[in-house]
Design a protein around this motif. Structure first.
Motif, PDB file in Angstrom:
ATOM      1  N   LYS A 193      -9.965  -2.348   9.530  1.00  0.00           N
ATOM      2  CA  LYS A 193      -8.747  -3.086   9.206  1.00  0.00           C
ATOM      3  C   LYS A 193      -7.553  -2.133   9.161  1.00  0.00           C
ATOM      4  O   LYS A 193      -7.574  -1.120   8.471  1.00  0.00           O
ATOM      5  CB  LYS A 193      -8.916  -3.756   7.834  1.00  0.00           C
ATOM      6  CG  LYS A 193      -7.725  -4.586   7.379  1.00  0.00           C
ATOM      7  CD  LYS A 193      -8.074  -5.339   6.089  1.00  0.00           C
ATOM      8  CE  LYS A 193      -6.853  -6.044   5.487  1.00  0.00           C
ATOM      9  NZ  LYS A 193      -6.329  -7.119   6.357  1.00  0.00           N
ATOM     10  N   GLY A 215      -1.706  -4.666   7.692  1.00  0.00           N
ATOM     11  CA  GLY A 215      -1.860  -5.202   6.342  1.00  0.00           C
ATOM     12  C   GLY A 215      -2.738  -4.337   5.458  1.00  0.00           C
ATOM     13  O   GLY A 215      -3.303  -4.834   4.475  1.00  0.00           O
ATOM     14  N   PHE A 216      -2.863  -3.055   5.763  1.00  0.00           N
ATOM     15  CA  PHE A 216      -3.732  -2.190   4.962  1.00  0.00           C
ATOM     16  C   PHE A 216      -3.146  -0.780   5.002  1.00  0.00           C
ATOM     17  O   PHE A 216      -2.292  -0.456   5.826  1.00  0.00           O
ATOM     18  CB  PHE A 216      -5.155  -2.224   5.535  1.00  0.00           C
ATOM     19  CG  PHE A 216      -6.220  -1.857   4.525  1.00  0.00           C
ATOM     20  CD1 PHE A 216      -6.194  -2.397   3.242  1.00  0.00           C
ATOM     21  CD2 PHE A 216      -7.260  -0.999   4.865  1.00  0.00           C
ATOM     22  CE1 PHE A 216      -7.183  -2.064   2.310  1.00  0.00           C
ATOM     23  CE2 PHE A 216      -8.251  -0.663   3.938  1.00  0.00           C
ATOM     24  CZ  PHE A 216      -8.212  -1.189   2.674  1.00  0.00           C
ATOM     25  N   TRP A 217      -3.674   0.072   4.091  1.00  0.00           N
ATOM     26  CA  TRP A 217      -3.094   1.417   4.009  1.00  0.00           C
ATOM     27  C   TRP A 217      -3.347   2.241   5.254  1.00  0.00           C
ATOM     28  O   TRP A 217      -2.676   3.248   5.467  1.00  0.00           O
ATOM     29  CB  TRP A 217      -3.537   2.160   2.760  1.00  0.00           C
ATOM     30  CG  TRP A 217      -5.016   2.294   2.524  1.00  0.00           C
ATOM     31  CD1 TRP A 217      -5.769   1.568   1.647  1.00  0.00           C
ATOM     32  CD2 TRP A 217      -5.934   3.207   3.151  1.00  0.00           C
ATOM     33  NE1 TRP A 217      -7.078   1.954   1.693  1.00  0.00           N
ATOM     34  CE2 TRP A 217      -7.217   2.962   2.599  1.00  0.00           C
ATOM     35  CE3 TRP A 217      -5.794   4.201   4.112  1.00  0.00           C
ATOM     36  CZ2 TRP A 217      -8.354   3.668   2.980  1.00  0.00           C
ATOM     37  CZ3 TRP A 217      -6.924   4.914   4.503  1.00  0.00           C
ATOM     38  CH2 TRP A 217      -8.185   4.646   3.946  1.00  0.00           C
ATOM     39  N   ALA A 219      -3.087   5.683   0.286  1.00  0.00           N
ATOM     40  CA  ALA A 219      -4.508   5.326   0.314  1.00  0.00           C
ATOM     41  C   ALA A 219      -4.868   4.351  -0.799  1.00  0.00           C
ATOM     42  O   ALA A 219      -6.035   4.160  -1.110  1.00  0.00           O
ATOM     43  CB  ALA A 219      -5.362   6.588   0.201  1.00  0.00           C
ATOM     44  N   ASN A 220      -3.879   3.756  -1.383  1.00  0.00           N
ATOM     45  CA  ASN A 220      -4.085   2.895  -2.542  1.00  0.00           C
ATOM     46  C   ASN A 220      -3.209   1.654  -2.419  1.00  0.00           C
ATOM     47  O   ASN A 220      -2.145   1.711  -1.817  1.00  0.00           O
ATOM     48  CB  ASN A 220      -3.592   3.634  -3.814  1.00  0.00           C
ATOM     49  CG  ASN A 220      -4.695   4.337  -4.553  1.00  0.00           C
ATOM     50  OD1 ASN A 220      -5.734   3.756  -4.812  1.00  0.00           O
ATOM     51  ND2 ASN A 220      -4.453   5.586  -4.888  1.00  0.00           N
ATOM     52  N   PRO A 221      -3.628   0.567  -3.037  1.00  0.00           N
ATOM     53  CA  PRO A 221      -2.686  -0.541  -3.180  1.00  0.00           C
ATOM     54  C   PRO A 221      -1.582  -0.163  -4.163  1.00  0.00           C
ATOM     55  O   PRO A 221      -1.699   0.807  -4.914  1.00  0.00           O
ATOM     56  CB  PRO A 221      -3.546  -1.680  -3.742  1.00  0.00           C
ATOM     57  CG  PRO A 221      -4.748  -1.033  -4.322  1.00  0.00           C
ATOM     58  CD  PRO A 221      -4.926   0.286  -3.647  1.00  0.00           C
ATOM     59  N   TYR A 267       0.818  -1.221   0.000  1.00  0.00           N
ATOM     60  CA  TYR A 267       0.000   0.000   0.000  1.00  0.00           C
ATOM     61  C   TYR A 267       0.843   1.259   0.000  1.00  0.00           C
ATOM     62  O   TYR A 267       1.947   1.288   0.546  1.00  0.00           O
ATOM     63  CB  TYR A 267      -0.935   0.029   1.216  1.00  0.00           C
ATOM     64  CG  TYR A 267      -1.914  -1.108   1.173  1.00  0.00           C
ATOM     65  CD1 TYR A 267      -3.093  -1.004   0.459  1.00  0.00           C
ATOM     66  CD2 TYR A 267      -1.595  -2.320   1.790  1.00  0.00           C
ATOM     67  CE1 TYR A 267      -3.965  -2.076   0.377  1.00  0.00           C
ATOM     68  CE2 TYR A 267      -2.463  -3.394   1.707  1.00  0.00           C
ATOM     69  CZ  TYR A 267      -3.649  -3.267   1.002  1.00  0.00           C
ATOM     70  OH  TYR A 267      -4.487  -4.326   0.901  1.00  0.00           O
ATOM     71  N   LYS A 268       0.238   2.281  -0.599  1.00  0.00           N
ATOM     72  CA  LYS A 268       0.779   3.628  -0.511  1.00  0.00           C
ATOM     73  C   LYS A 268      -0.034   4.390   0.543  1.00  0.00           C
ATOM     74  O   LYS A 268      -0.438   3.805   1.535  1.00  0.00           O
ATOM     75  CB  LYS A 268       0.696   4.284  -1.895  1.00  0.00           C
ATOM     76  CG  LYS A 268       1.559   3.560  -2.912  1.00  0.00           C
ATOM     77  CD  LYS A 268       1.271   3.963  -4.346  1.00  0.00           C
ATOM     78  CE  LYS A 268      -0.074   3.447  -4.793  1.00  0.00           C
ATOM     79  NZ  LYS A 268      -0.283   3.502  -6.245  1.00  0.00           N
TER      80      LYS A 268
END
Lengths: 792, 792
Positions: free
Chosen positions: A303, A306-308, A214-216, A211-212
């Motif tokens: 979440k 593992g997420f942004w 707010a995006n994958p 992730y960046k």
């Protein structure tokens, strides 16, 4: 083709436990830096008072960096390798700083950040806190040569650092966000320019945390087959380490690093001892691990691991009591009491994991390259002087003369292997081809018998990527060597933003006590705006100078030598300097030469001067000052002077030439600035000044607006008029030519008011020129072959 | 995995012969343009008089481009496809121009370049000749949307052009030199953002002719396996066409194009009719052919065809008789007498190979996008106004308000599919997240259930590459649509050079009669220099404005709206404009709001204005003028005004705010410039002016140096001082804060000379601030929560 990760028995259970403890310690320190003002070991119940009121920093990438770091330390100890660490995800400074603290380097360089509880408190407090340290890897960070600001340059810095450092391995972590940038996407090709014999090795570690902001990320969301194919296509042999469960991940990472270091050693042995010449497939590692690994799984029901949402501060409204609890639980999950002793010092069995002395990545001497820098051996530049019997008598290509000097600079320093020239396939085009008498182009890809000066050990390094050239050179300089980047003037804007970051690095590094000065970053800008005969309007832009002078005055220098001998002086001067960015603008086309070497030395020493041989005010007051900066403006100014002499023999004309643009600024704003008295002596306090300048004219106003005679200054320069046309037509379109300059004089010198015949003669000449080039595609012979008539 | 080239029976012997004849004709015209002034059909013995005196142009890439072009024409006719041609190797203009001439488009648009011998003579003569056309594909070139100047942007332009153009195929030739650039290296990933349903297709044709100016290219010198792996890794299914013998090459290329077009059709059918949602592996072609193909094998005994010596003009010293013979033999090898009839017109059986009307790539309507442009449907921006009971009463995030307006712009134009927002993963960070209420992020790679607003048909297009964002947007605008690029201010320098080229394109296109105006390129620059709390020094650079204003005045506009309502006005204005580059700088952080909508409209209509509510000179002469441009400088100026009111109730202060920076320039230099009378009315002729400016302060001097009161102007702005610190500390470090502004007033207003107590109060306040942030990491509450007291 790519190797699978190996679960070796490298890690005994005991070692794994200790390494995991180090990782926990690094993660603990990272969270502490982001969140805490006080209570660093959580020995009291955590309260709002212990937490920073503004939370700034980036957690997401940090645990992955910490994981990589402890594993690199293990392999460094096992193999006694010399490794430099580059953190492409610069936002991961909490991790990089934590590692250097755990290794002891931080406290050695900053004794107030001691290895005890008070030191921990200070370490936490200073991070992203006013008066403290930035939230990126920065000049303040031990072991770093890489600013963690704008992304995209980690791999080119890594490749620059290992050139001519055969014993060095740069472990370069590339973030999957950064990997989307153009500069990074092409810098994988650095392996085609690496000599396994004379250069070190780069071990790229592509960190896919997915992730960046707010995006994958793209590379995390293509299939594993595509990713493998891409990296193999770039010429690497990737080793994949993927997962989230720490124990198997530790085993996999240890195996991967063992394998990568073994392959690097094997490649180097084959090349160095067995004469292997085929380009090797260098190993690299792909580490796929969760963003914000070991952090909160969810925050407020959302979440997070593992997420942004882990990218920056995973939760920040600390007025919510549940957030305070979450923070305390999170930090305590690392079990700090097992990691630090009663004094707050890292427990010795964990500390023992760090390599010793200079083997610590944070203490690698190459990362403070200035301390390794040795001055270049320079031949005497006056030996390369053109013989100039009188001004204008000789025509020459200035950069060609510079090239002969550079050839011998290269030759003198071949043995010390600390000088390189970089460029986007323009070294010969820019007339520096004499370099190829003593070296070749660096090249490690297929070659044919008819190839021209390509060699594994070439020291002219060329790829059609200004980004790569700049990144290589920065990496080379930051590790203590010297170099030059030659580029078409218009295209140097491609690296505007990289220049910014390097100039800012130099400014800040100058304020860090332990950093030693590095060699200056030298640009030769040629194929400049006035001689884009082939390339036309799209290649016409002299604005890099404007961009450069926005940076701190003590960092930047801009030189516009008008001929070959002044260019020699300036080149020598720049190659001797340090902690600067020097911009040299000079022409490559045949052009009249003005100053013999004695005059050139005198002129360049001042940086600006009155050219008495071209003036006729004989030490008295002139009627008009014709000033010029740049080779083409100088030519046109002298031609205008000559026309004025013809039209109006009684007119007193003074010619002032500027080599060092910074002399125009007030002394209070730039160390090279002329005093007001000296400026007034040259430009007068009240006479008209017609200033012919190489670039956008308003820069001269900007530099000189505080000067006494500024209101009388009339500046000609490039005003965005051009096409594919003749050289003289270019100056006519921008009204910088001799005829327009004479017209400017007519407009501004009171005693010439009304000169109808002279004005008509000028208009006629411009019409004649326009007709002639329409018919012949060439400039009028009289402007094409013009020589200063004074000395003949 | 990759398909092998197929030798189909597509080409009957007759068709092959005719296609080869077209290729010969195109090559003949290409050489003619580079070399000849006259005797275009070589009906006389060639003499030196027929040859141009200066030879400028690029042969190397041209025959390959010509080969591709005739084959595209064949497949266009066979499939009735709508194809736009992009020549990445822009130096290949002789070929692109030859093709458009052979298709007839050139003569339709430029009737003087007629389809006869005289037309040929003029075609040849104008090329790279003063008063003629540039040596690159340029705005003058029919069918082109791509400037052939600086390399690297062909694929991002191609991907931008096909967005929302489902019937369009862009055949994009990527040169192997260009392929080394960073921007090109990442733009292959454009396929991860392409929707096979709503967007068209890009067919990349990687042209490996092996050489740049003086070097081999990287991609031509890696193994075929590595190259295939690389392109597959980028997500393509490459078809290879390799060789030099024309007949088999014609067969192979025809087969490759049949296959590529069939696969594109199959992919689109699967997605559009069968609901396939997996990202397809789009076809692409790799054409490996000799540089300077069909040109002289050797010149002066040196290898030329298939080598870098073919890059530009293969031989140029035409005074050598053998060179004249070589040229004549070379041109005659194309057998012009078989290609052109007695009148010099292309023979009809060859001409018949061109598609008809708008199917000709040179007449593709998308290439003159302005003709397709329809104005956006814009909601009434005043409906989004913030209610401002009195200045400073309300705090808001200005870009958030803009985002709500943009959401409805997006909504209103969803059906016409002609508006997109681009950005490097910062749309939400920049507070434009309201957009996600009506659309998503464009994404065609793996997705997970928890992903956030990713969709095939998303209209917010984000990748961490400013180059790609800029390239997409340029391609989108040049084909007749509208858009906005939102970016952190500091990082917009990454595309300085792309901006240059686009601005130059706009200037030149404005001089080409048949080009219709395209929508403006709009930048929102936020996360600006003053609010880099997270990111510190490396993210602080307001210099893009300086860069922009170097370009032609009628192309560029710079807006610094001080609050949300002015930002709404400016956004609406920019979205309605055409043929401009608009730069809007606005903050995203909560900040006081000043103007209600009526006042905002009045203020923005003027672009600059006296804020009476903040001034106390009541229409008379002020003692001092406080001017400001930018949201943070405006806040500090108002705070300084308020302090002055407190200290010196009798001091007459005038506040002037600047929204449109170009108003400061003289009217003679910029169409938005104020008249001198209006400027003097605002700034007075003789009173001190303290100007607080968003960017580098010298820009204000540059813009205003001709104004009457310039010598009294004292400008504060960013002077490269900063770190990770508090917002107020940032302005203090750069002396732009309220206290320093008051000190500036004390220094400059004669009647305040000596005010010891006020000076001491200011020094005390700065000391108190410094202590407070050291202790708390926060600004003093009184500066943090400051409101304009006037209206309360």
């Amino acid at each position: 083709m790519a190797a699978e990760p190996t679960t070796t028995d490298t890690l005994t259970p005991e070692l794994l436990t200790r390494m995991n403890a180090w990782w926990r310690a690094a993660n603990y320190l990272s969270v502490g830096q982001i969140y805490l003002l006080d209570n660093p070991l959580l020995r009291e119940k955590l309260t709002l008072d212990h937490v920073k009121p503004r939370l700034l920093g980036h957690w997401g990438t940090t645990p992955g960096l910490n994981f990589i770091y402890v594993h690199l330390n293990r392999v460094i100890r096992d193999t006694d390798s010399k490794v430099l660490f580059i953190a492409g995800p610069g936002h991961g400074a909490p991790g990089v700083v934590a590692a250097t603290y755990l290794e002891g380097t931080y406290s050695e360089l900053y004794p107030d950040i001691s290895r005890d509880e008070e030191g921990l408190r200070r370490l936490f407090r200073q991070f992203s806190f006013p008066g403290g340290i930035p939230s990126h890897a920065a000049p303040e960070t031990p072991g770093s040569i890489h600013e963690g600001g704008e992304l995209g340059y980690s791999l080119s810095h890594a490749y620059g650092a290992v050139l001519d450092n055969p014993d060095l391995i740069v472990a370069c972590v590339v973030g999957d966000g950064e990997a989307e940038t153009g500069p990074l996407a092409t810098s994988w090709h650095g392996n085609k320019f690496l000599n396994p014999v004379g250069d070190g090795a780069v071990l790229p570690i592509l960190h896919l945390n997915g992730y960046k902001i707010a995006n994958p990320t793209v590379l995390a969301r293509i299939s594993p087959e595509e990713l493998k194919s891409l990296l193999q296509g770039y010429g690497y042999d990737p080793i994949f380490v993927e997962g989230e469960d720490p124990d198997p991940m530790h085993h996999a990472m240890a195996g991967a690093l063992d394998e990568a270091f073994a392959r690097i050693a094997a490649i180097q042995k084959a090349a160095r001892e067995e004469g292997e010449t085929e380009r090797p497939r260098w190993p690299m590692i792909v580490l796929r691990s969760p963003k914000g690994w070991t952090g909160p799984k969810t925050v407020d029901g959302k979440k997070t691991e593992g997420f942004w949402r882990s990218h920056q501060v995973p939760f920040s409204d600390m007025s919510k009591p549940e957030h305070l609890t979450l923070l305390e639980d999170w930090m305590k999950s690392y079990r700090p009491e097992e990691l630090f002793d009663d004094d707050g010092r890292l427990r010795p069995e964990i500390a023992a994991l760090a390599p010793e002395g200079e083997r610590r990545m944070s203490a690698n001497p190459h990362a403070n390259g200035g301390a390794l820098r040795r001055p270049l051996r320079l031949p005497d530049f006056t030996d390369y002087a053109l013989d100039i019997p009188h001004p204008g008598a000789v025509e020459a290509e200035s950069t060609h003369v510079m090239g002969v000097f550079l050839r011998d600079v290269m030759k003198e320093n071949l043995a010390s292997r600390n000088f390189r020239v970089f460029g986007p396939d323009e070294t010969a085009s820019n007339r520096l081809q004499a370099l190829f008498e003593v070296t070749d182009r660096a090249w490690n890809a297929q070659t044919f018998s008819y190839d021209d000066h390509l060699a594994l050990n070439g020291r002219v390094t060329e790829i059609l990527s200004e980004h790569m050239c700049q990144g290589w050179l920065e990496g080379y300089l930051l590790t203590g060597r010297h170099g030059l980047f030659s580029c078409y003037e218009a295209f140097i804007h491609i690296i505007d933003s990289m220049f910014n970051q390097h100039a800012k690095w130099l400014k800040t590094a100058g304020e860090v006590e332990w950093r030693r000065p590095i060699a200056s970053l030298n640009y030769l800008l040629t194929s400049h705006v006035w001689r884009q005969d082939h390339n036309g309007f799209s290649h016409q832009d002299p604005g890099f100078i404007d961009h450069v002078v926005n940076k701190k005055a003590d960092i930047v220098r801009v030189y516009l030598p008008p001929d070959a001998n002044t260019l020699l002086y300036v080149t020598d001067h720049c190659l001797r300097s340090w902690n600067r960015v020097n911009v040299i603008v000079a022409g490559k086309q045949p052009a009249p030469q003005w100053l013999d070497m004695d005059a050139a030395i005198k002129h360049c020493t001042q940086g600006i001067g009155l050219w008495e041989w071209a003036s006729n005010d004989h030490g008295g007051d002139p009627d008009v000052v014709l000033a010029c900066a740049g080779d083409v403006p100088t030519l046109e100014t002298l031609a205008a002077t000559s026309l004025l002499r013809e039209f109006f023999p009684d007119l007193k004309v003074r010619v002032v030439n500027v080599v060092d643009l910074m002399t125009l600024q007030p002394k209070s704003e730039h160390p090279h600035g002329l005093s007001d008295a000296d400026f007034d002596a040259l430009f007068t306090k009240d006479k008209p000044v017609i200033f012919a300048y190489h670039g956008y004219p308003w820069l001269i106003h900007r530099l000189a607006y505080r000067r006494n005679n500024h209101n009388n200054m009339h500046v000609r320069g490039y005003v965005e008029e051009g096409s594919t046309t003749t050289p003289f037509d270019m100056v006519v379109r921008n009204r910088l030519d001799r005829f327009h300059l004479v017209a400017d004089v007519l407009d501004r010198v009171p005693k010439l008011a009304g000169q109808v015949h002279a004005r008509q003669a000028i208009r006629d000449k411009l019409t004649e020129h326009a007709r002639y080039i329409r018919a012949h595609g060439l400039d009028l012979p009289e402007v094409r072959d013009w020589r200063w008539p004074g000395g003949e």
